[in-house]
Every structure is written in C-alpha cells, then in structure tokens.
Design a protein around this motif. Structure first.
Motif, PDB file in Angstrom:
ATOM      1  N   LEU A 131      29.771  54.857  45.746  1.00 17.10           N
ATOM      2  CA  LEU A 131      31.116  55.428  45.753  1.00 17.10           C
ATOM      3  C   LEU A 131      31.632  55.652  47.171  1.00 17.10           C
ATOM      4  N   ALA A 132      32.918  55.400  47.347  1.00 16.26           N
ATOM      5  CA  ALA A 132      33.597  55.778  48.599  1.00 16.26           C
ATOM      6  C   ALA A 132      35.001  56.240  48.235  1.00 16.26           C
ATOM      7  N   VAL A 133      35.393  57.374  48.784  1.00 20.62           N
ATOM      8  CA  VAL A 133      36.741  57.889  48.554  1.00 20.62           C
ATOM      9  C   VAL A 133      37.408  58.038  49.919  1.00 20.62           C
ATOM     10  N   THR A 134      38.571  57.452  50.061  1.00 27.03           N
ATOM     11  CA  THR A 134      39.282  57.510  51.337  1.00 27.03           C
ATOM     12  C   THR A 134      40.634  58.180  51.143  1.00 27.03           C
ATOM     13  N   ALA A 135      40.901  59.175  51.943  1.00 27.99           N
ATOM     14  CA  ALA A 135      42.223  59.797  51.956  1.00 27.99           C
ATOM     15  C   ALA A 135      42.813  59.568  53.336  1.00 27.99           C
ATOM     16  N   ALA A 136      44.106  59.286  53.385  1.00 29.72           N
ATOM     17  CA  ALA A 136      44.716  58.997  54.681  1.00 29.72           C
ATOM     18  C   ALA A 136      46.157  59.448  54.698  1.00 29.72           C
ATOM     19  N   TRP A 137      46.668  59.548  55.909  1.00 31.29           N
ATOM     20  CA  TRP A 137      48.102  59.695  56.102  1.00 31.29           C
ATOM     21  C   TRP A 137      48.543  58.411  56.790  1.00 31.29           C
ATOM     22  N   VAL A 138      49.411  57.653  56.111  1.00 34.84           N
ATOM     23  CA  VAL A 138      49.829  56.372  56.678  1.00 34.84           C
ATOM     24  C   VAL A 138      51.262  56.478  57.186  1.00 34.84           C
ATOM     25  N   ASP A 139      51.502  55.821  58.306  1.00 34.31           N
ATOM     26  CA  ASP A 139      52.845  55.747  58.865  1.00 34.31           C
ATOM     27  C   ASP A 139      53.205  54.268  59.000  1.00 34.31           C
ATOM     28  N   LEU A 140      54.053  53.788  58.094  1.00 35.29           N
ATOM     29  CA  LEU A 140      54.364  52.360  58.054  1.00 35.29           C
ATOM     30  C   LEU A 140      55.734  52.055  58.686  1.00 35.29           C
ATOM     31  N   GLY A 141      56.318  53.052  59.348  1.00 36.09           N
ATOM     32  CA  GLY A 141      57.573  52.806  60.066  1.00 36.09           C
ATOM     33  C   GLY A 141      58.705  52.436  59.118  1.00 36.09           C
ATOM     34  N   ALA A 142      59.585  51.560  59.611  1.00 31.16           N
ATOM     35  CA  ALA A 142      60.726  51.135  58.796  1.00 31.16           C
ATOM     36  C   ALA A 142      60.330  49.940  57.932  1.00 31.16           C
ATOM     37  N   ILE A 143      60.682  49.999  56.655  1.00 32.89           N
ATOM     38  CA  ILE A 143      60.442  48.866  55.760  1.00 32.89           C
ATOM     39  C   ILE A 143      61.762  48.496  55.099  1.00 32.89           C
ATOM     40  N   ALA A 144      62.193  47.262  55.308  1.00 31.70           N
ATOM     41  CA  ALA A 144      63.443  46.749  54.728  1.00 31.70           C
ATOM     42  C   ALA A 144      64.617  47.689  54.995  1.00 31.70           C
ATOM     43  N   GLY A 145      64.682  48.174  56.239  1.00 33.93           N
ATOM     44  CA  GLY A 145      65.838  48.972  56.645  1.00 33.93           C
ATOM     45  C   GLY A 145      65.717  50.456  56.348  1.00 33.93           C
ATOM     46  N   LYS A 192      63.919  53.781  57.028  1.00 32.33           N
ATOM     47  CA  LYS A 192      63.065  54.243  58.130  1.00 32.33           C
ATOM     48  C   LYS A 192      62.036  55.296  57.693  1.00 32.33           C
ATOM     49  N   HIS A 193      61.087  55.531  58.615  1.00 30.78           N
ATOM     50  CA  HIS A 193      60.116  56.627  58.484  1.00 30.78           C
ATOM     51  C   HIS A 193      59.373  56.596  57.148  1.00 30.78           C
ATOM     52  N   GLN A 194      58.776  55.462  56.859  1.00 31.76           N
ATOM     53  CA  GLN A 194      57.988  55.377  55.623  1.00 31.76           C
ATOM     54  C   GLN A 194      56.572  55.877  55.904  1.00 31.76           C
ATOM     55  N   ASN A 195      56.337  57.125  55.610  1.00 32.14           N
ATOM     56  CA  ASN A 195      54.983  57.647  55.762  1.00 32.14           C
ATOM     57  C   ASN A 195      54.632  58.488  54.547  1.00 32.14           C
ATOM     58  N   GLY A 196      53.338  58.741  54.396  1.00 30.27           N
ATOM     59  CA  GLY A 196      52.926  59.520  53.238  1.00 30.27           C
ATOM     60  C   GLY A 196      51.440  59.424  52.996  1.00 30.27           C
ATOM     61  N   PRO A 197      50.977  60.065  51.937  1.00 32.60           N
ATOM     62  CA  PRO A 197      49.544  60.088  51.652  1.00 32.60           C
ATOM     63  C   PRO A 197      49.047  58.787  51.018  1.00 32.60           C
ATOM     64  N   TYR A 198      47.799  58.481  51.310  1.00 30.09           N
ATOM     65  CA  TYR A 198      47.137  57.284  50.794  1.00 30.09           C
ATOM     66  C   TYR A 198      45.799  57.722  50.213  1.00 30.09           C
ATOM     67  N   LEU A 199      45.466  57.185  49.060  1.00 26.92           N
ATOM     68  CA  LEU A 199      44.185  57.517  48.449  1.00 26.92           C
ATOM     69  C   LEU A 199      43.541  56.237  47.924  1.00 26.92           C
ATOM     70  N   SER A 200      42.267  56.074  48.198  1.00 30.60           N
ATOM     71  CA  SER A 200      41.558  54.883  47.738  1.00 30.60           C
ATOM     72  C   SER A 200      40.183  55.275  47.200  1.00 30.60           C
ATOM     73  N   VAL A 201      39.857  54.732  46.042  1.00 28.90           N
ATOM     74  CA  VAL A 201      38.547  54.987  45.452  1.00 28.90           C
ATOM     75  C   VAL A 201      37.835  53.645  45.290  1.00 28.90           C
ATOM     76  N   GLN A 202      36.624  53.568  45.790  1.00 29.82           N
ATOM     77  CA  GLN A 202      35.866  52.317  45.756  1.00 29.82           C
ATOM     78  C   GLN A 202      34.517  52.518  45.075  1.00 29.82           C
ATOM     79  N   GLY A 203      34.219  51.599  44.163  1.00 30.52           N
ATOM     80  CA  GLY A 203      32.875  51.538  43.613  1.00 30.52           C
ATOM     81  C   GLY A 203      32.172  50.357  44.263  1.00 30.52           C
ATOM     82  N   SER A 204      30.881  50.465  44.534  1.00 29.68           N
ATOM     83  CA  SER A 204      30.208  49.376  45.256  1.00 29.68           C
ATOM     84  C   SER A 204      28.736  49.304  44.896  1.00 29.68           C
ATOM     85  N   PHE A 205      28.118  48.187  45.290  1.00 27.21           N
ATOM     86  CA  PHE A 205      26.668  48.063  45.148  1.00 27.21           C
ATOM     87  C   PHE A 205      26.126  47.184  46.240  1.00 27.21           C
TER      88      PHE A 205
END
Lengths: 281, 145
Positions: free
Chosen positions: A252-266, A268-281
């Motif tokens: 298991l891996a759990v990733t939490a982040a704050w992402v700042d993706l700047g302007a997207i398609a006009g 601006k200021h596209q930022n926010g929380p990011y969450l990712s859950v990974q199962g692995s072997f």
C-alpha cells in the motif's frame, strides 16, 4: 484502447495475489515510488527512474492506483496500472479524466507507458539510477482541443529520468532526488491535444523532485514540471506540488499533495488537494 | 525543523548534481557513538544475524558458516566503518562473496534484515541511515560475483 484499460487493470488485480505469493518482490520499501498521474512510477506529477512495484532479480512486480485532484474549476481522476519485471522494465496504462466543472464537459485521454532501467541503482550506485521512458497518449475527446488550436489528438513523449537516494544527508534523513528531461508536444500534458498554432514541434522540458524520508514509511517532498506553451488561445503554466507519501508496507501507498497547476484553458490559479491510493506487489 | 539547513543542503546537492556528492561531510565518530559503541554494534550484529537466519530468502547461503566468527567479523567491520577503534581483519568483500552469484534480490533481503534488526534495537534513524550509506556502495563488490 477503450476497453483495454479495465481489462488490463482486472488482469493485474487478478494476477497480483498469485504472482505475489509465487515470488514476492524483495526490493526495499518505497523503492517503487508511487504512481504518477500518467501511470509510470514516480511522484504525483513526474515520473522517476525507479521501476514500479517491488520486483528485483527475476521477479514480477505491479501496481494499481486511483488518484484524484480537486482544482478550482476542474476535477482530475486517474485510474492506472503497471506491471514490471526484473526491476528492469515497466509497462503502464492509465486513463485520465478531467472534468471541466466550470466550462462544462469532460476531457479524457489514455496513456500507454514503457520505462526501461538503463543503468544503476538509486540506492546502491554512486551515479544513481537511470531510465528511459516513452508515453504514448491518445485523446478520447478532441473537439475542444481541436477548437483551441491543437494539431493532433495523439502524441508520444520521450523522457530520460535519473533518481538517487542520498543516505542520511538531511538531519540524518535520506534524501531522494529525481530529474527528468522530456521531449514533448503535449498541451496540458495532452488533455488539450498535441502541438498547436503557436508551436508544433518537440521541445525539451525539465522535471525535478526532491523528497526526504522522515522514516522509511513517510516521504515528504516537492515536484516541479516544466511544460510547453503551444496554444495561442491561453498561456500554459508549469506545474508543481508539495506531497506527503505514506508507504506502510509493500502492498500500500497513500499520497496526499497540494498541487498547483497554474492556468488551464484560460482559468487561472488551478490548485487544490490531490489524493492517490496505490496497491502494489 | 531545520528549514535553513535543509535549504542549504538541497542547494548544495542541486549544485553538485545527481550522484556527484557521495562523500558528504559526516561525523563518523558520532556514528560510532550513536550505534552504541562496540558493545551496541555487537548486539545489533547479533540481532541482524537472527533476522538473516529467520529469512528463508537468504538463510541457505549461511548454512555451515561459523556464526561466532561471522558475528565478530561483522562487528569489527561495522565498528571500523562507523569510525570506531576497530580493525576489520577479514578478506575484502569481493573475495568473501566470490562464486556465490548473489543477486540484487539477495542483497535487498540482506539490507532489509539489517534495517529490521536496527529497528528492533531502536538504533536512531539517522545512525541507521548513515550506516546504510556506508554499506550501500559494497553492492558492487558483493552482487553478481
């Protein structure tokens, strides 16, 4: 490719327990990184030279991951899977969906990735670990990208990645550094197509990340991803994030982040929380 | 906790690039102390060997090995590596592992056992990392020989 994604994910999920019981990967904890939004092993926004999963010599490894980011005007969802062998080669598949919460509609693309470790080891080699990767992307919706000046609905990125762990160098903690140089024509990593009315050629872009292992289960770090600016209709910004990854074991891996993706398609200021859950072997 | 130090280190590492900074200044004498001196190292090595014996992935390599002699050799080696007043009198790593055809998987398992042993012995994380940093380069002399 439409029906391929769930099929491969189901295949990996089905194979995982049997392969894991047959030959559990013996690489050290967290050395497969986590799953980047493009499906390759890495951080959240950039691929690393590390190979997905925990396979070492003659072993199989793999990951499945679900990730989401909630930005001001967009919502990103990614479903991804990867299989790897011998800590040498990694094959990944991801479906990325970007909901246009403000503009209305949805952009979606599939990414097929291949990464080969060329040389070294992030842990044991003084020159670190070096991998070469390609990512072939295909837009499943091309009406909007085409309308804003994109030239093609599919494209292929090529990147060279280097990763190295420095033992005990930050207040006695291990430091992981990664760098990529990527050749790409992708607009907003491909969501807005490939090539554009301003530029329609491959350009080299730099990606880098640094993370500190607080202990062997917690990695705290930051990533930066340079991007091209191919479309006249709106300026494209570089991306960055601050992340915390929790890797309690090899499953298991759990990733939490704050992402700042700047302007997207006009917008601006596209930022926010990011969450990712990974199962692995 | 150490934002300025972290920034300086990050900047220094970025300046000299990936891989070029394998010899960061380190307080080797304090590593020896952090590991609990020779007595602490000896206990950690014993715990390490218990982990290895329990590890079905690699314990077959140690069948028939004189455990007492191995324990003393490893203790002296770790002691010397950590800056302690010891002398590792054994053969070099290349010679010791010649003909064993050890794989990356074997090496990883060995490192994992050492980490688990240090965790059981409550060795401080910074000391664990510094010792691992001194052992990691031996990979090239041990694997595939």
């Amino acid at each position: 490719m439409k029906s391929l994604v769930p099929l491969i994910i189901a295949g990996v999920l089905g194979l995982a327990p049997s392969l894991a019981s047959a030959a559990p990967g013996s690489r050290l904890w967290a050395t497969g990184g986590v799953t980047s939004f493009e499906g390759a092993a890495g951080g959240g926004l950039t691929p690393w030279a590390l190979i997905a999963g925990y396979d070492s010599s003659q072993q199989w490894g793999g990951t499945v991951a679900q990730s989401t980011a909630h930005l001001q005007d967009y919502t990103l969802n990614v479903t991804a899977a990867a299989v790897s062998f011998d800590n040498r080669v990694e094959l990944s598949l991801a479906r990325q969906r970007l909901d246009l919460d403000t503009l209305g509609g949805r952009l979606s693309m599939d990414t097929l990735g291949l990464k080969v470790r060329l040389y070294g080891s992030a842990l044991y080699n003084r020159w670190g670990e070096w991998s070469l990767g390609i990512e072939h992307k295909h837009d499943r919706n091309f009406a909007l990208p085409s309308a804003v000046g994109a030239r093609s609905s599919s494209g292929t990125d090529v990147y060279l990645a280097a990763s190295k762990l420095f033992f005990g160098v930050v207040a006695g903690r291990n430091l992981l550094l990664n760098a990529d140089i990527r050749a790409t024509k992708a607009n907003q990593t491909g969501f807005l197509g490939f090539g554009g009315d301003k530029h329609d050629r491959y350009q080299p872009e730099f990606e880098g990340s640094a993370g500190v292992f607080v202990n062997r289960q917690w990695l705290v770090g930051t990533e930066y991803r340079q991007k091209p600016d191919n479309l006249n209709f709106a300026k494209e910004d570089d991306w960055m994030d601050l992340f915390v990854a929790y890797v309690p074991n090899r499953s298991l891996a759990v990733t939490a982040a704050w992402v700042d993706l700047g302007a997207i398609a006009g917008l601006k200021h596209q930022n926010g929380p990011y969450l990712s859950v990974q199962g692995s072997f | 906790m150490y934002p300025r130090l972290t920034r300086t280190l990050l900047a220094a590492l970025c300046l000299c690039g990936l891989g070029a900074c394998s010899s960061m200044p380190s307080a080797s004498d304090s590593l020896y102390q952090q590991l609990g001196g020779k007595a602490g190292i000896s206990k950690t090595v014993t715990m390490f060997l218990y982990q290895v014996v329990d590890d079905d992935r690699i314990n077959h390599y140690f069948a028939g090995v004189n455990a007492d002699r191995l324990q003393k050799r490893l203790t002296n080696q770790f002691c010397q590596l950590s800056g302690g007043p010891c002398h590792y009198g054994g053969d070099n790593m290349h010679k010791v592992h010649a003909g064993m055809h050890l794989t990356d998987a074997d090496f990883n398992a060995l490192v994992e056992d050492l980490i688990l042993a240090m965790e059981k012995r409550r060795v401080p994380i910074s000391a664990q990392n510094r010792l691992l940093g001194k052992l990691a380069p031996m990979h090239a002399q041990i694997v595939g020989k």
